[in-house]
Design a protein around this motif. Structure first.
Motif, PDB file in Angstrom:
ATOM      1  N   ALA A 365      88.369 -95.929 118.300  1.00 28.04           N
ATOM      2  CA  ALA A 365      87.957 -94.521 118.255  1.00 28.04           C
ATOM      3  C   ALA A 365      87.055 -94.213 117.069  1.00 28.04           C
ATOM      4  O   ALA A 365      86.324 -93.226 117.092  1.00 28.04           O
ATOM      5  CB  ALA A 365      89.186 -93.621 118.220  1.00 28.04           C
ATOM      6  N   CYS A 366      87.112 -95.036 116.020  1.00 28.11           N
ATOM      7  CA  CYS A 366      86.256 -94.809 114.844  1.00 28.11           C
ATOM      8  C   CYS A 366      84.832 -95.313 115.057  1.00 28.11           C
ATOM      9  O   CYS A 366      83.946 -94.982 114.247  1.00 28.11           O
ATOM     10  CB  CYS A 366      86.845 -95.503 113.614  1.00 28.11           C
ATOM     11  N   GLU A 367      84.589 -96.110 116.096  1.00 30.71           N
ATOM     12  CA  GLU A 367      83.261 -96.716 116.269  1.00 30.71           C
ATOM     13  C   GLU A 367      82.163 -95.674 116.405  1.00 30.71           C
ATOM     14  O   GLU A 367      81.117 -95.760 115.756  1.00 30.71           O
ATOM     15  CB  GLU A 367      83.259 -97.632 117.494  1.00 30.71           C
ATOM     16  N   THR A 368      82.393 -94.652 117.245  1.00 28.58           N
ATOM     17  CA  THR A 368      81.355 -93.645 117.470  1.00 28.58           C
ATOM     18  C   THR A 368      81.078 -92.805 116.229  1.00 28.58           C
ATOM     19  O   THR A 368      79.915 -92.684 115.812  1.00 28.58           O
ATOM     20  CB  THR A 368      81.733 -92.754 118.668  1.00 28.58           C
ATOM     21  N   PRO A 369      82.097 -92.173 115.596  1.00 23.75           N
ATOM     22  CA  PRO A 369      81.789 -91.425 114.355  1.00 23.75           C
ATOM     23  C   PRO A 369      81.224 -92.305 113.258  1.00 23.75           C
ATOM     24  O   PRO A 369      80.436 -91.833 112.433  1.00 23.75           O
ATOM     25  CB  PRO A 369      83.145 -90.817 113.956  1.00 23.75           C
ATOM     26  N   LEU A 370      81.599 -93.588 113.243  1.00 22.79           N
ATOM     27  CA  LEU A 370      81.064 -94.503 112.231  1.00 22.79           C
ATOM     28  C   LEU A 370      79.565 -94.691 112.420  1.00 22.79           C
ATOM     29  O   LEU A 370      78.793 -94.649 111.447  1.00 22.79           O
ATOM     30  CB  LEU A 370      81.798 -95.843 112.319  1.00 22.79           C
ATOM     31  N   CYS A 371      79.128 -94.912 113.656  1.00 19.31           N
ATOM     32  CA  CYS A 371      77.688 -95.069 113.931  1.00 19.31           C
ATOM     33  C   CYS A 371      76.918 -93.802 113.558  1.00 19.31           C
ATOM     34  O   CYS A 371      75.817 -93.873 113.007  1.00 19.31           O
ATOM     35  CB  CYS A 371      77.464 -95.401 115.411  1.00 19.31           C
ATOM     36  N   ILE A 372      77.508 -92.647 113.857  1.00 20.45           N
ATOM     37  CA  ILE A 372      76.824 -91.382 113.564  1.00 20.45           C
ATOM     38  C   ILE A 372      76.706 -91.171 112.057  1.00 20.45           C
ATOM     39  O   ILE A 372      75.645 -90.758 111.562  1.00 20.45           O
ATOM     40  CB  ILE A 372      77.575 -90.204 114.224  1.00 20.45           C
ATOM     41  N   ARG A 373      77.761 -91.465 111.310  1.00 18.03           N
ATOM     42  CA  ARG A 373      77.732 -91.243 109.861  1.00 18.03           C
ATOM     43  C   ARG A 373      76.823 -92.238 109.147  1.00 18.03           C
ATOM     44  O   ARG A 373      76.149 -91.886 108.170  1.00 18.03           O
ATOM     45  CB  ARG A 373      79.157 -91.359 109.290  1.00 18.03           C
ATOM     46  N   ILE A 374      76.779 -93.483 109.618  1.00 19.88           N
ATOM     47  CA  ILE A 374      75.945 -94.493 108.973  1.00 19.88           C
ATOM     48  C   ILE A 374      74.487 -94.327 109.371  1.00 19.88           C
ATOM     49  O   ILE A 374      73.573 -94.460 108.545  1.00 19.88           O
ATOM     50  CB  ILE A 374      76.436 -95.910 109.336  1.00 19.88           C
ATOM     51  N   LEU A 375      74.236 -94.020 110.633  1.00 23.43           N
ATOM     52  CA  LEU A 375      72.863 -93.886 111.139  1.00 23.43           C
ATOM     53  C   LEU A 375      72.557 -92.407 111.320  1.00 23.43           C
ATOM     54  O   LEU A 375      72.576 -91.640 110.374  1.00 23.43           O
ATOM     55  CB  LEU A 375      72.719 -94.681 112.436  1.00 23.43           C
ATOM     56  N   ARG A 376      72.264 -91.997 112.557  1.00 21.29           N
ATOM     57  CA  ARG A 376      72.052 -90.595 112.889  1.00 21.29           C
ATOM     58  C   ARG A 376      72.575 -90.380 114.300  1.00 21.29           C
ATOM     59  O   ARG A 376      72.743 -91.322 115.074  1.00 21.29           O
ATOM     60  CB  ARG A 376      70.557 -90.222 112.864  1.00 21.29           C
ATOM     61  N   LEU A 377      72.810 -89.127 114.651  1.00 18.96           N
ATOM     62  CA  LEU A 377      73.339 -88.815 115.983  1.00 18.96           C
ATOM     63  C   LEU A 377      72.418 -89.318 117.082  1.00 18.96           C
ATOM     64  O   LEU A 377      72.870 -89.874 118.086  1.00 18.96           O
ATOM     65  CB  LEU A 377      73.548 -87.300 116.112  1.00 18.96           C
ATOM     66  N   ASP A 378      71.085 -89.161 116.895  1.00 22.96           N
ATOM     67  CA  ASP A 378      70.165 -89.547 117.957  1.00 22.96           C
ATOM     68  C   ASP A 378      70.015 -91.067 118.090  1.00 22.96           C
ATOM     69  O   ASP A 378      69.434 -91.548 119.056  1.00 22.96           O
ATOM     70  CB  ASP A 378      68.785 -88.912 117.734  1.00 22.96           C
ATOM     71  N   LEU A 379      70.558 -91.844 117.119  1.00 22.51           N
ATOM     72  CA  LEU A 379      70.527 -93.310 117.210  1.00 22.51           C
ATOM     73  C   LEU A 379      71.816 -93.872 117.795  1.00 22.51           C
ATOM     74  O   LEU A 379      71.966 -95.097 117.902  1.00 22.51           O
ATOM     75  CB  LEU A 379      70.290 -93.925 115.828  1.00 22.51           C
ATOM     76  N   LEU A 380      72.755 -92.987 118.182  1.00 24.78           N
ATOM     77  CA  LEU A 380      74.060 -93.451 118.651  1.00 24.78           C
ATOM     78  C   LEU A 380      73.964 -94.316 119.897  1.00 24.78           C
ATOM     79  O   LEU A 380      74.624 -95.358 119.985  1.00 24.78           O
ATOM     80  CB  LEU A 380      74.974 -92.245 118.911  1.00 24.78           C
ATOM     81  N   THR A 381      73.167 -93.896 120.881  1.00 25.42           N
ATOM     82  CA  THR A 381      73.138 -94.638 122.146  1.00 25.42           C
ATOM     83  C   THR A 381      72.621 -96.060 121.954  1.00 25.42           C
ATOM     84  O   THR A 381      73.196 -97.017 122.490  1.00 25.42           O
ATOM     85  CB  THR A 381      72.275 -93.913 123.187  1.00 25.42           C
ATOM     86  N   ALA A 382      71.560 -96.224 121.181  1.00 25.22           N
ATOM     87  CA  ALA A 382      71.027 -97.566 120.927  1.00 25.22           C
ATOM     88  C   ALA A 382      72.032 -98.406 120.154  1.00 25.22           C
ATOM     89  O   ALA A 382      72.261 -99.585 120.473  1.00 25.22           O
ATOM     90  CB  ALA A 382      69.709 -97.473 120.163  1.00 25.22           C
ATOM     91  N   ALA A 383      72.660 -97.805 119.133  1.00 25.27           N
ATOM     92  CA  ALA A 383      73.629 -98.536 118.313  1.00 25.27           C
ATOM     93  C   ALA A 383      74.856 -98.916 119.131  1.00 25.27           C
ATOM     94  O   ALA A 383      75.337-100.053 119.058  1.00 25.27           O
ATOM     95  CB  ALA A 383      74.037 -97.680 117.112  1.00 25.27           C
ATOM     96  N   PHE A 384      75.354 -97.985 119.924  1.00 27.33           N
ATOM     97  CA  PHE A 384      76.563 -98.267 120.693  1.00 27.33           C
ATOM     98  C   PHE A 384      76.290 -99.280 121.798  1.00 27.33           C
ATOM     99  O   PHE A 384      77.160-100.078 122.147  1.00 27.33           O
ATOM    100  CB  PHE A 384      77.125 -96.973 121.290  1.00 27.33           C
ATOM    101  N   GLY A 385      75.075 -99.267 122.341  1.00 27.17           N
ATOM    102  CA  GLY A 385      74.709-100.272 123.333  1.00 27.17           C
ATOM    103  C   GLY A 385      74.792-101.680 122.765  1.00 27.17           C
ATOM    104  O   GLY A 385      75.276-102.609 123.429  1.00 27.17           O
TER     105      GLY A 385
END
Length: 454
Positions: A365-385
């Motif tokens: 569950a921490c993976e998504t907020p972690l990507c947003i805090r480290i990167l940016r919200l609009d980079l979430l889809t690429a990072a999570f992919g």
């Protein structure tokens, strides 16, 4: 006497960035935002639940269409692998077209694949339809189901995402009994057709993934703009990376932190699959009944669901950075894995399995907020992919590695859990590295901002 400007204290909370201000523009707590969460929850429950039910169909498939255990096991393995490996492509499609059409397309493709698979007369057709088409569609469904809640929430974003990914635990609990009932009453072909109808219903869930009223802006930092403007003519390899990853993600000043997070995610996912594969067999080898051993997976699934909701709530409080929470979760989960190797009584198995499930649920569950805090919200889809692609590699390597170790140790099942603990410990080290690198970059950025004001 004139006061001299002060350099900002690195430990003090920084002013809101442009991206955080853009996030504040999202209208939080909208009723339709929770409708999106419910649609995502159901979608995740269906696709992950079906992935976990394939073992139930192996015996009737062997009796009807033939094929050895290895060939039939490959049907489920190929489906899960494609589901994960399509992650980067699904992320790029969500960035281009949005969550709604990508999820609807994926649900339709998966439903067609599973329905067509019910007419199989041999393994080849089953792999083409159920594994390839079904897995590809599932990959297109999962990324939108994780990303869509983040677009409708700000203050409760992590909680909303945590609830959505709880669908995995609920799917693990509900889908196997449903598949068993369908198999007993309609045979494997009828069961596949009914499951295909359930997947097709996810087209409606995809249609419910509406766009938020306010789309957050996509600002770039000065460093990112400089990286994009001064980059040389890209090579063939860089063009491929740009297509799969995205040029903005590659140019992010925190991309090196994200690489550390990806390494931690790969190792944690690899270790997580080992207990779910080998735990019942090890418990039975130590005198636990087959029925009680099966309940261990259910206990882990329930605990994982609780852990995901708790982690979402905790991340929204912002008391701790998600990378810190992830580090502690993986470090303690490694300890649970080592202790599981020495279990001899059922209560020990239940307690330690539940704790392991809870902690891995927190990590997921921490993976998504972690990507947003480290990167940016609009980079979430690429990072999570990319992180989902990681999961495919982990699913293919973790359990076979542990199985090989068990065979070499003359059938000592406990050694698989020592391997789990070792790999999970390595994951915790990778997250610790990400934590320290991120803290160092944050302090350096604050100091630089202070010197600019002087």
């Amino acid at each position: 006497m004139e006061e001299s400007p002060l350099v900002p204290d690195p430990d003090s909370p920084p002013n809101k960035s442009t991206d955080e201000q853009a996030e504040d523009e999202i209208q939080d707590d909208e009723p339709r935002g929770w409708i999106v969460v419910a649609a995502c929850f159901f979608t995740v429950a269906v696709l992950d639940g079906i992935c976990y039910t394939f073992g139930i169909f192996m015996d009737p498939l062997r009796d009807d269409i033939g094929g050895g255990t290895l060939g039939l096991a490959a049907v489920g393995s190929i489906q899960v692998s494609i589901y994960f490996f399509v992650g980067p492509l699904a992320g790029r499609m969500v960035d281009r077209f949005g969550c709604r059409p990508v999820c609807m397309t994926g649900a339709a493709i998966s439903a067609i694949g599973i329905f067509a698979g019910s007419f199989s007369q041999g393994l080849t057709w089953l792999i083409v339809t159920y594994s390839v088409l079904g897995g590809f569609g599932f990959g297109l469904m999962f990324i939108p189901a994780v990303v869509a809640p983040t677009q409708h929430f700000n203050k409760k974003r992590a909680l909303a995402t945590g609830i959505a990914v709880c669908g995995t635990g609920i799917g693990m609990l509900t889908m196997p009994p449903l598949a068993d009932f369908l198999l007993a009453n309609f045979g494997w072909r009828g069961a596949y057709r009914i499951l295909a109808g359930l997947v097709f219903f996810c087209v409606a869930c995809g249609a419910a993934m509406l766009k938020p009223k306010v789309i957050p802006a996509k600002p770039q930092s000065d460093e990112e703009r400089h990286n994009l403007e001064t980059s040389a003519e890209p090579s063939i390899l860089m063009n491929i990376l740009n297509f799969l990853v995205g040029r903005e993600l590659l140019s992010s000043p925190n991309f090196n932190v994200f690489v550390c997070i990806m390494l931690g995610d790969l190792l944690a996912t690899m270790s997580m699959y080992i207990p779910y594969t080998l735990l019942p067999e090890m418990a039975m080898s130590r005198g636990i009944s087959e029925t009680d051993a099966a309940y261990l997976i259910s206990a882990a699934g329930i605990s994982s669901t609780v852990g995901r909701v708790f982690a979402g709530w905790l991340c929204d409080r912002r008391w701790l950075h998600p990378v810190t929470i992830t580090f502690f979760a993986t470090a303690v989960a490694a300890l649970q894995a080592f202790l599981l190797a020495s279990c001899v009584s059922y209560w020990q198995f239940i307690v330690l399995t539940s704790l392991f499930g809870f902690l891995t649920g927190v990590w997921v569950a921490c993976e998504t907020p972690l990507c947003i805090r480290i990167l940016r919200l609009d980079l979430l889809t690429a990072a999570f992919g990319l992180m989902i692609f990681n999961g495919g590699l982990a699913a293919l390597t973790g359990p076979p590695l542990a199985g090989m170790a068990v065979d070499l140790s003359k059938n000592d099942k406990g050694i698989a859990f020592y391997i789990t603990g070792g790999i999970m410990s390595s994951s915790a080290l990778a997250y610790a590295l990400a934590m320290f690198v991120n803290k160092f970059k944050s302090r350096k950025s604050l100091q630089y901002s202070g010197y600019q004001q002087l």
